[in-house]
Design a protein around this motif. Sequence first.
Motif, short mmCIF file in Angstrom:
data_model
loop_
_atom_site.label_atom_id
_atom_site.label_comp_id
_atom_site.label_asym_id
_atom_site.label_seq_id
_atom_site.Cartn_x
_atom_site.Cartn_y
_atom_site.Cartn_z
N ASP A 177 -5.45 2.04 1.67
CA ASP A 177 -6.00 0.68 1.63
C ASP A 177 -4.92 -0.39 1.54
O ASP A 177 -5.20 -1.57 1.82
CB ASP A 177 -6.94 0.53 0.43
CG ASP A 177 -8.22 1.34 0.61
OD1 ASP A 177 -8.49 1.76 1.75
OD2 ASP A 177 -8.94 1.55 -0.39
N TYR A 178 -3.71 -0.01 1.13
CA TYR A 178 -2.64 -0.99 0.98
C TYR A 178 -1.56 -0.85 2.06
O TYR A 178 -0.46 -1.39 1.92
CB TYR A 178 -2.00 -0.87 -0.41
CG TYR A 178 -2.95 -1.26 -1.52
CD1 TYR A 178 -3.08 -2.58 -1.91
CD2 TYR A 178 -3.73 -0.30 -2.16
CE1 TYR A 178 -3.97 -2.95 -2.92
CE2 TYR A 178 -4.62 -0.64 -3.16
CZ TYR A 178 -4.73 -1.97 -3.54
OH TYR A 178 -5.62 -2.34 -4.52
N MET A 179 -1.90 -0.16 3.14
CA MET A 179 -0.96 0.01 4.24
C MET A 179 -1.23 -1.03 5.33
O MET A 179 -2.36 -1.48 5.50
CB MET A 179 -1.07 1.41 4.85
CG MET A 179 -0.80 2.55 3.88
SD MET A 179 0.88 2.53 3.22
CE MET A 179 1.80 3.06 4.67
N THR A 180 -0.19 -1.41 6.04
CA THR A 180 -0.32 -2.33 7.16
C THR A 180 0.67 -1.93 8.25
O THR A 180 1.72 -1.34 7.96
CB THR A 180 -0.09 -3.79 6.72
OG1 THR A 180 -0.33 -4.66 7.82
CG2 THR A 180 1.35 -4.00 6.23
N ASN A 181 0.33 -2.24 9.48
CA ASN A 181 1.21 -1.92 10.60
C ASN A 181 2.23 -3.03 10.81
O ASN A 181 1.89 -4.22 10.73
CB ASN A 181 0.40 -1.71 11.88
CG ASN A 181 -0.24 -0.34 11.93
OD1 ASN A 181 0.40 0.67 11.67
ND2 ASN A 181 -1.53 -0.30 12.26
#
Length: 615
Positions: A493-497
């Motif tokens: 949930d706290y990952m981003t590309n």
Amino acid sequence: MEVAYEESTAIAPFFFVLFPGVDPTPTIEALGRKLQITEANGRLLNISMGQGQETIALNAINKMAKDGGWLMLQNIHLMQDWLKDLERALEVVEEFAHDDFRCFLTSEPPGLMQGCLWDLIPEPILQRCIKVADEAPADLKSNLRRAYSKFSQENIDACLKPKEFKATLFALCFFHSLISGRIKFGAQGWSKKYPFNDGDLAICGQVLKNYLNNAEALGTDVPWPDLRYIFGEIMYGGHITDPWDRRVNNTYLAVLITPELLVGGNLAPGFESPDSSKLEYSHYTKYIEDRFPPEIPQMFGLHPNADIGFLTNQGISIFKTISEITGGGGGGGGGDISAAQAVITSYLGAMPVNLDMIEIRSRLKPDDYTPFIIVSFQEADRVNGLLDQLRSSMLELELGISGALNITDKMEALGADLQVNRVNALWKEVAYPSLKPLSSWFADMLQRYMQCMEWTTALKLLKSIWISGLFNSMSFLTSNMQVAARGNSLPLDYMTNRCRFYNTRELAEITGVPAEGVNVHGLFLEGAGWEDGKGEDEGYITESKMKDLHPVMPFCNVYAVHMDVMSWDCMYHCPVFSTSQRGATFLFQANIRMDPDDNEFRWVLAGAAMLTQDD
């Protein structure tokens, strides 16, 4: 309205065409007050048509015609079965109508209803009426003139901070003109048409006066952030549903509604804010007429290419309509369904066989199912579903043409679409967002099939994925975050590309799968250009080149990081869409490097975005 009233008679009703955000009621009420015709003295009656209002409206027509009053019948397009009664009533009252009697009818325009206006409103009613349309002008100067005319010297005199009020009000009117005129640039301007109207502007002017009067009474400075928030998020922002459009709207306010207005800052290239300490209302009106520069896209913050795109799309739309009307313009006519046989034969001959999913899955062990492999299977299933739909529908039509089956409505629709080079509606339902004509769309579909076949044959991540060729690009990008989250024991949930662009556009120069993340290609930039970096340095967003509407972006390494690690320094928050239609085709937000001296506002107003398809 006064000029139109002077030309009117008791037996010629007014017919107002309703455009989004435009209400003729205040205009009619204002004219009535000048002539002592108001609801208070019983000489003006306003009826909103709907179920149960039929008899009330007919009785009101007779009464007002005898007494010489004014009658407004709103939204008569909702009462189609009753319009014949209205037609008859208007004919009857001609015999005894008082000279002061006026009837005002309102209806939506053809574009917002099924069929044409004359199909829904009886022709005799339209013929006897004076037609009135109050649509916003197309050019920026007329929009500004119209916006500023909604205020007067009395509005200025009512404010305790006249200098600040005059400067900010003029900027507010210019802002209103910009957002009203920006729609002509299509999705690069606004992703959809919003009903910005004069009421929004008038209320914002009142809010401005109240806030400035409060500031003067309290001895405080002008609350610029508060004003921008109310204008951008509540008044005008209340119409906006797309977050990227809301960003554009707020950026205009951040650029225009500033303290620099009081010292004569620039509102647009070649157009300065006038000196509010010296000018009165009439001087501002003259300033608009004498000092407004020729309109160019740069005044909206856009590149001249936006004008080329606007005119090109307008031309394409016209020729597309002509082609549809004439049945393809040379292929035997839209009415002869047998003319589609040649197209069917061509497409069926080029159709590949379905991917053998049973054989593909048999080569995998349970532990081999990684997120990327699962995505490849999902894509393969979508490709097979589309191939099945195309093949079955064309074979069915072929049987219909030969006489083996009865021709159905679906077959007729498909035959017509094949002849005018248009993608069939049933095909679109199982396909992907695309604005391409059928021939280009079919070639694009075959390329998607080839990538899917290569991917499922290798059963591992390719060295670069053609992101434009995915049915569900977000699923692929989410799998990228899943792999990174699992590998680094981080919460998904706290990952981003995060994107990093190479300096190459050749697949041969990509040596293999990256150490982190995935490589993708097939992105295009709209509203801006791209300057490749030197050596290992990453490129950056720059001014568009003339007539290069959709420059091809270099290959991109997309890798996932924790949100706390993500840095936006010298980065533009760039939306990525599937097509130039934008809006609902949004995929994800990418980071694009800017020049250190650059300002993100510039690219927001330019409508800079990446697309996965060059339409």
